[in-house]
Design an enzyme around this catalytic site. Structure first.
Site, PDB file in Angstrom:
ATOM      1  N   PRO A 121     -59.515 -25.236 -17.142  1.00 21.73           N
ATOM      2  CG  PRO A 121     -60.053 -23.056 -17.772  1.00 21.73           C
ATOM      3  CD  PRO A 121     -59.180 -24.202 -18.133  1.00 21.73           C
ATOM      4  CE1 TYR A 145     -49.717  -0.421 -11.264  1.00 21.23           C
ATOM      5  CE2 TYR A 145     -48.619  -1.804  -9.642  1.00 21.23           C
ATOM      6  CZ  TYR A 145     -49.660  -1.594 -10.535  1.00 21.23           C
ATOM      7  OH  TYR A 145     -50.631  -2.545 -10.700  1.00 21.23           O
ATOM      8  N   GLY A 198     -59.482 -27.555 -27.316  1.00 20.93           N
ATOM      9  CA  GLY A 198     -58.077 -27.908 -27.041  1.00 20.93           C
ATOM     10  C   GLY A 198     -57.743 -27.826 -25.572  1.00 20.93           C
ATOM     11  CD  GLU A 212     -51.980  -4.937  -8.918  1.00 18.46           C
ATOM     12  OE1 GLU A 212     -50.810  -4.630  -8.615  1.00 18.46           O
ATOM     13  OE2 GLU A 212     -52.475  -4.696 -10.036  1.00 18.46           O
ATOM     14  CG  ASN A 261     -50.602 -16.364 -15.200  1.00 12.82           C
ATOM     15  OD1 ASN A 261     -50.820 -15.324 -15.801  1.00 12.82           O
ATOM     16  ND2 ASN A 261     -50.075 -16.387 -13.995  1.00 12.82           N
ATOM     17  CG  PHE A 273     -58.588 -13.871 -23.852  1.00 17.36           C
ATOM     18  CD1 PHE A 273     -58.790 -14.124 -25.191  1.00 17.36           C
ATOM     19  CD2 PHE A 273     -59.421 -12.972 -23.206  1.00 17.36           C
ATOM     20  CE1 PHE A 273     -59.798 -13.488 -25.885  1.00 17.36           C
ATOM     21  CE2 PHE A 273     -60.440 -12.328 -23.891  1.00 17.36           C
ATOM     22  CZ  PHE A 273     -60.632 -12.587 -25.233  1.00 17.36           C
TER      23      PHE A 273
HETATM   24  C1  LIG Z   1     -54.663 -17.349 -17.231  1.00 16.53           C
HETATM   25  C2  LIG Z   1     -53.886 -18.306 -18.078  1.00 16.53           C
HETATM   26  C3  LIG Z   1     -54.083 -19.664 -17.943  1.00 16.53           C
HETATM   27  C4  LIG Z   1     -53.382 -20.575 -18.743  1.00 16.53           C
HETATM   28  N1  LIG Z   1     -53.609 -21.905 -18.589  1.00 16.53           N
HETATM   29  C5  LIG Z   1     -52.956 -22.794 -19.370  1.00 16.53           C
HETATM   30  C6  LIG Z   1     -53.193 -24.200 -19.232  1.00 16.53           C
HETATM   31  O1  LIG Z   1     -53.996 -24.631 -18.394  1.00 16.53           O
HETATM   32  N2  LIG Z   1     -52.491 -25.055 -20.038  1.00 16.53           N
HETATM   33  C7  LIG Z   1     -51.606 -24.594 -20.971  1.00 16.53           C
HETATM   34  O2  LIG Z   1     -50.998 -25.426 -21.670  1.00 16.53           O
HETATM   35  N3  LIG Z   1     -51.374 -23.257 -21.135  1.00 16.53           N
HETATM   36  C8  LIG Z   1     -52.017 -22.358 -20.343  1.00 16.53           C
HETATM   37  N4  LIG Z   1     -51.755 -21.018 -20.488  1.00 16.53           N
HETATM   38  C9  LIG Z   1     -50.734 -20.578 -21.461  1.00 16.53           C
HETATM   39  C10 LIG Z   1     -49.351 -20.585 -20.786  1.00 16.53           C
HETATM   40  O3  LIG Z   1     -49.279 -19.583 -19.793  1.00 16.53           O
HETATM   41  C11 LIG Z   1     -48.208 -20.336 -21.767  1.00 16.53           C
HETATM   42  O4  LIG Z   1     -48.466 -19.163 -22.478  1.00 16.53           O
HETATM   43  C12 LIG Z   1     -48.002 -21.491 -22.735  1.00 16.53           C
HETATM   44  O5  LIG Z   1     -47.680 -22.681 -22.022  1.00 16.53           O
HETATM   45  C13 LIG Z   1     -46.871 -21.198 -23.720  1.00 16.53           C
HETATM   46  O6  LIG Z   1     -45.713 -20.873 -22.991  1.00 16.53           O
HETATM   47  P1  LIG Z   1     -44.271 -21.317 -23.491  1.00 16.53           P
HETATM   48  O7  LIG Z   1     -43.277 -20.676 -22.600  1.00 16.53           O
HETATM   49  O8  LIG Z   1     -44.201 -22.786 -23.679  1.00 16.53           O
HETATM   50  O9  LIG Z   1     -44.219 -20.695 -24.915  1.00 16.53           O
HETATM   51  P2  LIG Z   1     -43.534 -19.341 -25.356  1.00 16.53           P
HETATM   52  O10 LIG Z   1     -42.065 -19.430 -25.248  1.00 16.53           O
HETATM   53  O11 LIG Z   1     -44.214 -18.235 -24.647  1.00 16.53           O
HETATM   54  O12 LIG Z   1     -43.944 -19.373 -26.883  1.00 16.53           O
HETATM   55  C14 LIG Z   1     -45.317 -19.584 -27.284  1.00 16.53           C
HETATM   56  C15 LIG Z   1     -45.382 -19.758 -28.802  1.00 16.53           C
HETATM   57  O13 LIG Z   1     -44.940 -18.592 -29.455  1.00 16.53           O
HETATM   58  C16 LIG Z   1     -43.847 -18.883 -30.317  1.00 16.53           C
HETATM   59  N5  LIG Z   1     -42.908 -17.741 -30.162  1.00 16.53           N
HETATM   60  C17 LIG Z   1     -41.994 -17.556 -29.192  1.00 16.53           C
HETATM   61  N6  LIG Z   1     -41.344 -16.402 -29.371  1.00 16.53           N
HETATM   62  C18 LIG Z   1     -41.852 -15.846 -30.483  1.00 16.53           C
HETATM   63  C19 LIG Z   1     -41.612 -14.659 -31.200  1.00 16.53           C
HETATM   64  N7  LIG Z   1     -40.683 -13.809 -30.814  1.00 16.53           N
HETATM   65  N8  LIG Z   1     -42.370 -14.416 -32.313  1.00 16.53           N
HETATM   66  C20 LIG Z   1     -43.324 -15.276 -32.720  1.00 16.53           C
HETATM   67  N9  LIG Z   1     -43.589 -16.425 -32.092  1.00 16.53           N
HETATM   68  C21 LIG Z   1     -42.875 -16.701 -30.999  1.00 16.53           C
HETATM   69  C22 LIG Z   1     -43.265 -20.182 -29.806  1.00 16.53           C
HETATM   70  O14 LIG Z   1     -42.624 -20.902 -30.841  1.00 16.53           O
HETATM   71  C23 LIG Z   1     -44.482 -20.891 -29.318  1.00 16.53           C
HETATM   72  O15 LIG Z   1     -45.161 -21.553 -30.339  1.00 16.53           O
HETATM   73  C24 LIG Z   1     -52.455 -20.094 -19.697  1.00 16.53           C
HETATM   74  C25 LIG Z   1     -52.248 -18.718 -19.820  1.00 16.53           C
HETATM   75  C26 LIG Z   1     -52.939 -17.832 -19.026  1.00 16.53           C
HETATM   76  C27 LIG Z   1     -52.703 -16.352 -19.181  1.00 16.53           C
HETATM   77  C1  HEM Z   2     -51.692   1.701 -14.385  1.00 13.13           C
HETATM   78  C2  HEM Z   2     -50.854   0.757 -14.726  1.00 13.13           C
HETATM   79  C3  HEM Z   2     -51.202  -0.519 -15.442  1.00 13.13           C
HETATM   80  C4  HEM Z   2     -52.256  -0.843 -16.279  1.00 13.13           C
HETATM   81  C5  HEM Z   2     -53.418   0.035 -16.735  1.00 13.13           C
HETATM   82  C6  HEM Z   2     -52.069  -2.208 -16.676  1.00 13.13           C
HETATM   83  C7  HEM Z   2     -52.926  -2.897 -17.511  1.00 13.13           C
HETATM   84  C8  HEM Z   2     -52.806  -4.237 -17.836  1.00 13.13           C
HETATM   85  C9  HEM Z   2     -53.743  -4.982 -18.644  1.00 13.13           C
HETATM   86  C10 HEM Z   2     -55.009  -4.405 -19.272  1.00 13.13           C
HETATM   87  C11 HEM Z   2     -53.292  -6.246 -18.721  1.00 13.13           C
HETATM   88  C12 HEM Z   2     -53.945  -7.408 -19.466  1.00 13.13           C
HETATM   89  C13 HEM Z   2     -54.900  -8.095 -18.507  1.00 13.13           C
HETATM   90  C14 HEM Z   2     -55.456  -9.384 -19.069  1.00 13.13           C
HETATM   91  O1  HEM Z   2     -54.857  -9.956 -19.959  1.00 13.13           O
HETATM   92  O2  HEM Z   2     -56.502  -9.815 -18.589  1.00 13.13           O
HETATM   93  C15 HEM Z   2     -52.063  -6.318 -17.963  1.00 13.13           C
HETATM   94  C16 HEM Z   2     -51.292  -7.452 -17.835  1.00 13.13           C
HETATM   95  C17 HEM Z   2     -50.018  -7.433 -17.346  1.00 13.13           C
HETATM   96  N1  HEM Z   2     -49.389  -6.379 -16.705  1.00 13.13           N
HETATM   97 FE1  HEM Z   2     -50.165  -4.573 -16.339  1.00 13.13          FE
HETATM   98  N2  HEM Z   2     -50.919  -2.694 -16.103  1.00 13.13           N
HETATM   99  C18 HEM Z   2     -50.359  -1.698 -15.351  1.00 13.13           C
HETATM  100  C19 HEM Z   2     -49.192  -1.759 -14.614  1.00 13.13           C
HETATM  101  C20 HEM Z   2     -48.300  -2.806 -14.680  1.00 13.13           C
HETATM  102  C21 HEM Z   2     -46.991  -2.840 -14.057  1.00 13.13           C
HETATM  103  C22 HEM Z   2     -46.437  -1.740 -13.153  1.00 13.13           C
HETATM  104  C23 HEM Z   2     -46.397  -4.021 -14.407  1.00 13.13           C
HETATM  105  C24 HEM Z   2     -45.004  -4.522 -14.075  1.00 13.13           C
HETATM  106  C25 HEM Z   2     -43.911  -3.859 -14.383  1.00 13.13           C
HETATM  107  C26 HEM Z   2     -47.347  -4.744 -15.239  1.00 13.13           C
HETATM  108  C27 HEM Z   2     -47.149  -6.005 -15.768  1.00 13.13           C
HETATM  109  C28 HEM Z   2     -48.124  -6.766 -16.405  1.00 13.13           C
HETATM  110  C29 HEM Z   2     -47.900  -8.140 -16.849  1.00 13.13           C
HETATM  111  C30 HEM Z   2     -46.601  -8.933 -16.697  1.00 13.13           C
HETATM  112  C31 HEM Z   2     -49.105  -8.570 -17.432  1.00 13.13           C
HETATM  113  C32 HEM Z   2     -49.382  -9.920 -18.085  1.00 13.13           C
HETATM  114  C33 HEM Z   2     -48.773  -9.856 -19.448  1.00 13.13           C
HETATM  115  C34 HEM Z   2     -48.941 -11.098 -20.308  1.00 13.13           C
HETATM  116  O3  HEM Z   2     -49.958 -11.782 -20.215  1.00 13.13           O
HETATM  117  O4  HEM Z   2     -48.041 -11.287 -21.108  1.00 13.13           O
HETATM  118  N3  HEM Z   2     -48.471  -3.983 -15.384  1.00 13.13           N
HETATM  119  N4  HEM Z   2     -51.785  -5.066 -17.428  1.00 13.13           N
END
Ligand SMILES: Cc1cc2nc3c(=O)[nH]c(=O)nc-3n(C[C@H](O)[C@H](O)[C@H](O)COP(=O)(O)OP(=O)(O)OC[C@H]3O[C@@H](n4cnc5c(N)ncnc54)[C@H](O)[C@@H]3O)c2cc1C
Ligand code: HEM
Length: 390
Positions: free
Chosen positions: A273, A95, A268, A138, A206, A382
Site C-alpha cells: 500500500p 447477520y 516485507g 455497509e 484481500n 494489518f
Molecule cells: C487488508 C489486507 C491487505 C493485504 N494485502 C496483501 C498484499 O498486498 N500482498 C500479500 O501478499 N498479502 C496481502 N494480504 C494477505 C492476504 O490476504 C493473504 O492472507 C495471504 O496472501 C495468505 O493467503 P494464502 O491463501 O496464500 O494463505 P493461507 O492458506 O491463508 O495460509 C497462510 C499461512 O498459514 C499457514 N496455515 C494454513 N492453514 C493453517 C492452519 N490451519 N494452522 C496453521 N497454519 C496454517 C499456511 O501454511 C501459510 O503459511 C493482505 C491482507 C489483508 C487483510
Molecule cells: C455485530 C456483528 C459483527 C461484529 C461486531 C464484527 C466484528 C468484526 C471485526 C472486529 C473484524 C476484524 C476487523 C479488522 O480486522 O480490521 C471483523 C472481520 C470480519 N468479519 Fe465481522 N463482525 C460482525 C458481523 C459479521 C458477519 C455477519 C459476518 C459474516 C457472516 C462477518 C464476517 C467477517 C469476516 C469474514 C471478517 C474478516 C475475517 C478475516 O480477516 O479473516 N462479520 N468483524
C-alpha cells in the site's frame, strides 16, 4: 433502542466477556462454521486457526459493550470493520446467522445460571442494535461504490493481463475488467477482494493495490506463503488470460491530504500500500521519506522502481534496511530507534504510515512515539484481522 435495564445488564456482563470473550467467540465460530456451510468461504481458515479472527470479533463485541452508553466513542472501529466486511462482501442476510450463533454460544459458555433469559434478551437487543449500525453503514459503502464512476456492486469478472516478478517471493498481477469498462479509482492504501474457486472450494482474500489506480486496471503484488492456498494458486496457476472475480476496493488505511512531510515505513510485503501512497504523494510538493526493511537483497521488491523515482524527485529520500548482510542496503540488522531517528525528517511533525509483520509494527509504533511523532499522525493496518499492537 435498548432500555435502561438492558444497558445495565450489558455493562454488568462486560467483565465476564473480558475474561471469557475469546473462549466464547472460538466456540461461536466452531458452531457457525459447522452448521452454516454457506458462510465458510467468507472466513480465512488460517485466521481462525491462529485465533486472530475470533480475537478480533471478541474485541469488537467488547469495545461495543464497553461503550454502550456512548457509541460515538467507538471512533475508528466501525470504519475499520465495515471496510473489511465490504471488501469480503458481508451481506445483511449473514447477520442473523452470526447473531443466533453468538447468543447460543453465550448461553453455552456462561451456563444457564449466568446467562438467564434477561441476559440473553439484553444481548439479543444489543447485537441487533450493533448489526443495524453495521448493516446501514455497509449498505452506504456498497451504494457509494456502485454509483461512483467505474464502480460496481458484488463480484465483477476481471482478466489477468500481466504478471511481473518483483523479488524471489513477490509477483505483481495486473487485472482489467472483462467488460472493458473503466474501474473505480481506489484511494492510495486501499485493498480489493478476490473471489477464487480452488479445487472446487471458494476462497476470498484481500490484497492491497500496489499501484495508483489509473481507472482501467488494478495491480496487486503477492508474496508466496509456504503452504498458502491463494498465494500459491496465484503464483503457480493463474496465467495471463485467466479470469477471476473482484469485489470493489475498500479500506480506511488511506493517504490523508496534508502538507506535512510524509514517512512511509514498510517491512516485507507490507510495502504494497505504501507504493500507491508514494505515487500519490509525489504528485504534490510534500517531502517523502520512504523506509523499507527486507530480509535480504533477494526478497527486496520494487527497489529499482523506488530508486528511479528518487532519482527523478528530489523531494523523495529512500532508506533500505536488510536484516541479513550481502545485499546493497543503507543498514544491516533490524530497524532500531537510533536508525529511525537518523532517517526521519528532523522536524517530527510528520504523517507516518507503516505496515509489516506484527512484531515489526509494534516496534515502529513504539519508536515513532518515542521519537516525538504525534500519536494521532502515526497510522497502520494489518494484513489480517486487527490486533492490539502492544
Ligand atoms: C487488508 C489486507 C491487505 C493485504 N494485502 C496483501 C498484499 O498486498 N500482498 C500479500 O501478499 N498479502 C496481502 N494480504 C494477505 C492476504 O490476504 C493473504 O492472507 C495471504 O496472501 C495468505 O493467503 P494464502 O491463501 O496464500 O494463505 P493461507 O492458506 O491463508 O495460509 C497462510 C499461512 O498459514 C499457514 N496455515 C494454513 N492453514 C493453517 C492452519 N490451519 N494452522 C496453521 N497454519 C496454517 C499456511 O501454511 C501459510 O503459511 C493482505 C491482507 C489483508 C487483510
Ligand atoms: C455485530 C456483528 C459483527 C461484529 C461486531 C464484527 C466484528 C468484526 C471485526 C472486529 C473484524 C476484524 C476487523 C479488522 O480486522 O480490521 C471483523 C472481520 C470480519 N468479519 Fe465481522 N463482525 C460482525 C458481523 C459479521 C458477519 C455477519 C459476518 C459474516 C457472516 C462477518 C464476517 C467477517 C469476516 C469474514 C471478517 C474478516 C475475517 C478475516 O480477516 O479473516 N462479520 N468483524
Amino acid at each position: 433502542m435498548l432500555n435502561a435495564e438492558q444497558r445495565a445488564i450489558i455493562k454488568a456482563t462486560v467483565p465476564l466477556l473480558e475474561s471469557g470473550g475469546e473462549a466464547l467467540t472460538t466456540h461461536f465460530y466452531k458452531m457457525m462454521l459447522s452448521e452454516y456451510p454457506e458462510v465458510r468461504p467468507l472466513f480465512n481458515q488460517t485466521h481462525q486457526a491462529s485465533g486472530d479472527q475470533p480475537r478480533a470479533l471478541a474485541n469488537g463485541v467488547l469495545m461495543y459493550a464497553r461503550h454502550i452508553d456512548q457509541l460515538e466513542q467507538l471512533g475508528g472501529l466501525v470504519g475499520q470493520i465495515i471496510n473489511k466486511h465490504v471488501a469480503l462482501q458481508i451481506l445483511p442476510e449473514h447477520y442473523p446467522i452470526v447473531g443466533s450463533c453468538l447468543l447460543r454460544a453465550i448461553e453455552e459458555v456462561l451456563g444457564k445460571e449466568i446467562a438467564t433469559a434477561a441476559v440473553i434478551d439484553a444481548w439479543a437487543a444489543a447485537y441487533g442494535q450493533l448489526a443495524d449500525i453495521l448493516i446501514g453503514a455497509e449498505e452506504g459503502l456498497y451504494k457509494q461504490k456502485e454509483e461512483a464512476a467505474g464502480g460496481w456492486r458484488g463480484a465483477r469478472e476481471f482478466k489477468l493481463v500481466r504478471r511481473e516478478r518483483e523479488s524471489s517471493e513477490i509477483v505483481s498481477f495486473y487485472f482489467a475488467p472483462v467488460d472493458g469498462k473503466p474501474v473505480l479509482k481506489a484511494a492510495p492504501g486501499q485493498y480489493i477482494g478476490l473471489q477464487l474457486f480452488i479445487e472446487g472450494a471458494e476462497q476470498r482474500r484481500n490484497y492491497s493495490l500496489s499501484a495508483l489506480c489509473d481507472g482501467q486496471q488494478y495491480r496487486i503484488s503477492v508474496k508466496r506463503e509456504a503452504g498458502g492456498k491463494v498465494s500459491s494458486y496465484l503464483h503457480d496457476e493463474l496465467m495471463v488470460g485467466d479470469s477471476l472475480a473482484l469485489f470493489p476496493p475498500a479500506g480506511d488505511f488511506t493517504l490523508a491530504a496534508s502538507d506535512k512531510p510524509l514517512v512511509l515505513i514498510s517491512g516485507g510485503v507490507g510495502i504494497t500500500p505504501t507504493l500507491a501512497m508514494l505515487q500519490a504523494a509525489l504528485q504534490t510538493q510534500r517531502p517523502v521519506h520512504f523506509i523499507h526493511c527486507a530480509r535480504n537483497g533477494a526478497v527486496h521488491a520494487f527497489r529499482d522502481w523506488v530508486d528511479g523515482l528518487a532519482a527523478q524527485h528530489p523531494q523523495l529520500k529512500r532508506f533500505y534496511c536488510h536484516a541479513e548482510a550481502g545485499g546493497e542496503a543503507d543498514a544491516v540488522g533490524l530497524l532500531s530507534a537510533e536508525l529511525l531517528a537518523e532517517w526521519l525528517p528532523r522536524e517530527r511533525d510528520v504523517d507516518a504510515y507503516f505496515l509489516g509483520p506484527k512484531g515489526f509494527m509494534a516496534a515502529i509504533k513504539r519508536q515513532l512515539k518515542g521519537l516525538g511523532v504525534p500519536e494521532g499522525q502515526s497510522r497502520y493496518e494489518f494484513f489480517g484481522p486487527a490486533a492490539a499492537l502492544e
